[in-house]
Design an enzyme around this catalytic site. Sequence first.
Site, PDB file in Angstrom:
ATOM      1  CD  GLU A   2      -6.052  -0.009   2.482  1.00 35.81           C
ATOM      2  OE1 GLU A   2      -6.845  -0.368   1.313  1.00 35.81           O
ATOM      3  OE2 GLU A   2      -5.672  -1.047   2.872  1.00 35.81           O
ATOM      4  CB  SER A  49      -9.378  -2.058   3.691  1.00 34.46           C
ATOM      5  OG  SER A  49      -9.791  -3.255   3.273  1.00 34.46           O
ATOM      6  NE  ARG A 108      -3.636  -2.504   0.502  1.00 31.46           N
ATOM      7  CZ  ARG A 108      -3.184  -4.115  -0.334  1.00 31.46           C
ATOM      8  NH1 ARG A 108      -2.194  -3.747  -0.903  1.00 31.46           N
ATOM      9  NH2 ARG A 108      -4.140  -4.723  -0.143  1.00 31.46           N
TER      10      ARG A 108
END
Length: 306
Positions: A297, A227, A178
């Site tokens: 995130e 998420s 990520r």
Amino acid sequence: MMTARRADEFPDMSGVRGELRADEPMAGHTSWRAGGRAEWYFVPADADDLGVFLSRLPASMPVLFIGLGSNLLVRDGGVRGVVVATHKALSAMRLDADGLLYVEAGVASAQVARFAARHDLVGGEFLAGIPGCMGGALAMNAGAFGGETWRVVYSADLVDRTGTRRTLPAAAFETGYRHVVLPGDAWFVAARLRLAAGDGAAGKREIAELLRRRADSQPVQSANAGSVFTNPPGDHAARLIEYCGLKGFAIGDAQVSEKHANFIINRGSARASDIEKLVAAVRLRVRSDTGVDLKPEVRFAGEHDE
């Protein structure tokens, strides 16, 4: 609070073919369905038009690129500067003669997965599980079901504030979980993906199965941004949040999903401030109970309401 604008107040639109809006409500452009207004909102006609537009911007004007508005919380006070919307604008996708799949930043990741399968390319099925566009997937190395975007990237196209476009090989980018390092004031406009030749019918079946698993395990029918937290090393954010008894915990109309603890849903009238407070509360509780500091995130943009 930002002062309302009119489109005719924008500094310079000479030679620009796209659509510019002033004081644009952002709740309709984000998957959380919450948040304030954008001072300016621009939908380019195509990638060339985007370059012209960027070259006209004052150097001090902030720029925020969005696709489908997933993985993003726009605060209630709104966004200063200009929001550039790529979805349905940077929409080109084709299979080139060299076997590489060319995809512009505004194409939905799930659409890329299906296109690849139709052309008997395999290895990109996981893209069907990413709820956003390729620009965002490139910018954060989005992943799903064990796959990650940059594992299939051959090269990427960037545009900077001068409107200059350049192509760089995948090896030129520092990427991780990520995480992608971009040069300052540059944005992804396209990528070339290297996928393997294979059984497209099997790929379609795998996509269907991944989407079924996603629907079974995630609150896809509720307004959410995907998420909320990255998974800490060796663990899962959802497990830690559920361990702390936070499934169903709510602030206002923002609620930790009872279906998947790493999702926060808008039950209908949540403000961005409710969502942000809930993110902070979950993070604090998990850190207090487990010692793990969860890292968001999702991106936060804009200003708090006064």
